[in-house]
Design a protein around this motif. Structure first.
Motif, PDB file in Angstrom:
ATOM      1  N   ALA A   1      16.558   8.280 -27.502  1.00  0.00           N
ATOM      2  CA  ALA A   1      17.479   7.991 -27.545  1.00  0.00           C
ATOM      3  C   ALA A   1      17.326   6.908 -25.723  1.00  0.00           C
ATOM      4  CB  ALA A   1      18.877   8.389 -27.319  1.00  0.00           C
ATOM      5  N   SER A   2      16.534   8.162 -24.736  1.00  0.00           N
ATOM      6  CA  SER A   2      16.366   7.851 -23.613  1.00  0.00           C
ATOM      7  C   SER A   2      15.349   6.672 -23.538  1.00  0.00           C
ATOM      8  CB  SER A   2      15.760   8.950 -22.593  1.00  0.00           C
ATOM      9  OG  SER A   2      15.319   8.624 -21.323  1.00  0.00           O
ATOM     10  N   SER A   3      14.501   6.862 -24.693  1.00  0.00           N
ATOM     11  CA  SER A   3      13.645   5.940 -24.153  1.00  0.00           C
ATOM     12  C   SER A   3      13.945   3.967 -24.264  1.00  0.00           C
ATOM     13  CB  SER A   3      12.111   5.974 -25.135  1.00  0.00           C
ATOM     14  OG  SER A   3      11.311   7.260 -24.974  1.00  0.00           O
ATOM     15  N   ALA A   4      15.160   4.486 -25.803  1.00  0.00           N
ATOM     16  CA  ALA A   4      15.739   3.204 -25.267  1.00  0.00           C
ATOM     17  C   ALA A   4      16.232   2.301 -24.317  1.00  0.00           C
ATOM     18  CB  ALA A   4      16.625   3.324 -27.364  1.00  0.00           C
ATOM     19  N   MET A   5      17.019   3.304 -24.101  1.00  0.00           N
ATOM     20  CA  MET A   5      18.433   3.177 -23.518  1.00  0.00           C
ATOM     21  C   MET A   5      17.654   2.035 -22.347  1.00  0.00           C
ATOM     22  SD  MET A   5      21.452   3.491 -23.209  1.00  0.00           S
ATOM     23  CE  MET A   5      22.254   2.920 -21.975  1.00  0.00           C
ATOM     24  N   GLU A   6      16.339   2.813 -21.765  1.00  0.00           N
ATOM     25  CA  GLU A   6      15.066   2.290 -20.112  1.00  0.00           C
ATOM     26  C   GLU A   6      14.805   1.233 -20.805  1.00  0.00           C
ATOM     27  OE1 GLU A   6      12.326   5.354 -19.610  1.00  0.00           O
ATOM     28  OE2 GLU A   6      13.191   6.660 -19.541  1.00  0.00           O
ATOM     29  N   ASP A   7      14.214   0.974 -22.074  1.00  0.00           N
ATOM     30  CA  ASP A   7      13.834  -0.688 -22.709  1.00  0.00           C
ATOM     31  C   ASP A   7      14.929  -1.237 -22.332  1.00  0.00           C
ATOM     32  OD1 ASP A   7      11.238   0.893 -23.713  1.00  0.00           O
ATOM     33  OD2 ASP A   7      12.029   0.801 -25.539  1.00  0.00           O
ATOM     34  N   GLU A   8      16.183  -0.886 -22.929  1.00  0.00           N
ATOM     35  CA  GLU A   8      17.150  -1.758 -22.574  1.00  0.00           C
ATOM     36  C   GLU A   8      17.650  -2.065 -21.351  1.00  0.00           C
ATOM     37  OE1 GLU A   8      22.152  -1.897 -24.287  1.00  0.00           O
ATOM     38  OE2 GLU A   8      20.835  -0.816 -25.424  1.00  0.00           O
ATOM     39  N   THR A   9      17.827  -1.209 -20.512  1.00  0.00           N
ATOM     40  CA  THR A   9      17.964  -0.655 -18.467  1.00  0.00           C
ATOM     41  C   THR A   9      16.607  -2.251 -17.997  1.00  0.00           C
ATOM     42  OG1 THR A   9      19.265   0.877 -19.099  1.00  0.00           O
ATOM     43  CG2 THR A   9      18.129   0.442 -16.672  1.00  0.00           C
ATOM     44  N   ALA A  10      16.285  -2.227 -18.004  1.00  0.00           N
ATOM     45  CA  ALA A  10      14.356  -2.674 -18.003  1.00  0.00           C
ATOM     46  C   ALA A  10      14.896  -4.240 -18.407  1.00  0.00           C
ATOM     47  CB  ALA A  10      13.016  -2.401 -18.652  1.00  0.00           C
ATOM     48  N   VAL A  11      15.244  -4.449 -19.578  1.00  0.00           N
ATOM     49  CA  VAL A  11      15.475  -6.164 -19.994  1.00  0.00           C
ATOM     50  C   VAL A  11      16.980  -6.244 -18.801  1.00  0.00           C
ATOM     51  CG1 VAL A  11      16.319  -7.530 -22.059  1.00  0.00           C
ATOM     52  CG2 VAL A  11      14.746  -5.909 -21.921  1.00  0.00           C
ATOM     53  N   THR A  12      18.145  -5.813 -19.448  1.00  0.00           N
ATOM     54  CA  THR A  12      19.195  -5.897 -18.645  1.00  0.00           C
ATOM     55  C   THR A  12      18.671  -5.972 -17.526  1.00  0.00           C
ATOM     56  OG1 THR A  12      20.444  -4.687 -19.968  1.00  0.00           O
ATOM     57  CG2 THR A  12      21.717  -5.359 -18.248  1.00  0.00           C
ATOM     58  N   GLU A  13      18.218  -5.035 -16.488  1.00  0.00           N
ATOM     59  CA  GLU A  13      17.856  -5.279 -15.245  1.00  0.00           C
ATOM     60  C   GLU A  13      17.416  -6.659 -14.591  1.00  0.00           C
ATOM     61  OE1 GLU A  13      16.387  -1.854 -13.508  1.00  0.00           O
ATOM     62  OE2 GLU A  13      18.014  -1.106 -13.828  1.00  0.00           O
ATOM     63  N   HIS A  14      16.577  -6.889 -15.418  1.00  0.00           N
ATOM     64  CA  HIS A  14      15.605  -8.396 -15.325  1.00  0.00           C
ATOM     65  C   HIS A  14      16.216  -9.506 -15.281  1.00  0.00           C
ATOM     66  CE1 HIS A  14      12.396 -10.761 -15.295  1.00  0.00           C
ATOM     67  NE2 HIS A  14      12.505 -11.214 -16.391  1.00  0.00           N
ATOM     68  N   TYR A  15      17.190  -9.492 -16.579  1.00  0.00           N
ATOM     69  CA  TYR A  15      17.933 -11.100 -16.515  1.00  0.00           C
ATOM     70  C   TYR A  15      19.996 -10.721 -15.986  1.00  0.00           C
ATOM     71  CZ  TYR A  15      14.624 -12.209 -19.704  1.00  0.00           C
ATOM     72  OH  TYR A  15      14.135 -12.703 -20.292  1.00  0.00           O
ATOM     73  N   SER A  16      19.778  -9.811 -15.081  1.00  0.00           N
ATOM     74  CA  SER A  16      21.002  -9.327 -13.965  1.00  0.00           C
ATOM     75  C   SER A  16      21.243  -9.878 -12.863  1.00  0.00           C
ATOM     76  CB  SER A  16      21.208  -7.872 -14.302  1.00  0.00           C
ATOM     77  OG  SER A  16      22.901  -7.540 -13.616  1.00  0.00           O
TER      78      SER A  16
ATOM     79  N   VAL B   1      21.162  11.548 -19.963  1.00  0.00           N
ATOM     80  CA  VAL B   1      21.045  10.736 -21.913  1.00  0.00           C
ATOM     81  C   VAL B   1      20.130  11.883 -22.482  1.00  0.00           C
ATOM     82  CG1 VAL B   1      20.339   9.049 -23.285  1.00  0.00           C
ATOM     83  CG2 VAL B   1      21.249   8.697 -20.842  1.00  0.00           C
ATOM     84  N   GLU B   2      18.822  11.946 -22.564  1.00  0.00           N
ATOM     85  CA  GLU B   2      18.131  13.136 -22.458  1.00  0.00           C
ATOM     86  C   GLU B   2      19.123  14.432 -23.716  1.00  0.00           C
ATOM     87  OE1 GLU B   2      16.916  12.118 -19.900  1.00  0.00           O
ATOM     88  OE2 GLU B   2      15.591  10.579 -20.194  1.00  0.00           O
ATOM     89  N   GLN B   3      19.585  15.231 -22.487  1.00  0.00           N
ATOM     90  CA  GLN B   3      20.716  16.571 -23.003  1.00  0.00           C
ATOM     91  C   GLN B   3      21.635  15.985 -24.128  1.00  0.00           C
ATOM     92  OE1 GLN B   3      21.645  17.309 -19.252  1.00  0.00           O
ATOM     93  NE2 GLN B   3      20.891  19.358 -19.422  1.00  0.00           N
ATOM     94  N   VAL B   4      22.112  14.620 -24.002  1.00  0.00           N
ATOM     95  CA  VAL B   4      23.351  14.719 -24.954  1.00  0.00           C
ATOM     96  C   VAL B   4      22.801  13.885 -26.589  1.00  0.00           C
ATOM     97  CG1 VAL B   4      25.015  12.607 -25.576  1.00  0.00           C
ATOM     98  CG2 VAL B   4      24.727  13.738 -23.170  1.00  0.00           C
ATOM     99  N   PHE B   5      21.587  13.068 -26.217  1.00  0.00           N
ATOM    100  CA  PHE B   5      20.972  12.363 -27.292  1.00  0.00           C
ATOM    101  C   PHE B   5      19.611  12.329 -27.637  1.00  0.00           C
ATOM    102  CE2 PHE B   5      24.767   9.385 -26.066  1.00  0.00           C
ATOM    103  CZ  PHE B   5      25.149   9.362 -26.932  1.00  0.00           C
ATOM    104  N   GLY B   6      19.045  13.293 -27.084  1.00  0.00           N
ATOM    105  CA  GLY B   6      17.563  13.568 -26.887  1.00  0.00           C
ATOM    106  C   GLY B   6      16.653  12.367 -26.314  1.00  0.00           C
TER     107      GLY B   6
END
Length: 92
Positions: A52-67, A44-49
């Motif tokens: 974007a990686s930080s945003a993905m980690e935040d979103e993943t943490a929320v998704t994993e918590h409820y998934s 993700v870092e290579q493609v979006f910087g």
């Protein structure tokens, strides 16, 4: 010369045609991008910087918590530490 309402109608028709073309091409573009990401093992870092990686980690943490679904085990750009789904040496 066309009046304002005629030109506005033409512009709306062209905008609709452009959106149809974009949607028709979208699946192909997504498939090509996914193939390149997998082929080169991009992150993700290579493609979006880094942002974007930080945003993905935040979103993943929320998704994993409820998934309740199990974590993916296929190696992807979003999960680079997972095992490859095919034998070693067959990766291009």
């Amino acid at each position: 010369m066309a009046n304002y309402l005629e030109l506005k109608a033409q512009a709306e028709a062209l905008a609709a045609q452009a959106e149809e073309a974009r949607l028709a091409e979208l699946r192909t573009v997504i498939d090509e991008v996914r193939a390149r990401v997998a082929e080169y093992g991009l992150t993700v870092e290579q493609v979006f910087g880094n942002e974007a990686s930080s945003a993905m980690e935040d979103e993943t943490a929320v998704t994993e918590h409820y998934s309740s679904a199990p974590a993916a085990t296929v190696k992807t750009a979003l999960n680079p530490s997972a095992a490859w789904p095919f034998p070693a040496g067959s990766r291009p």
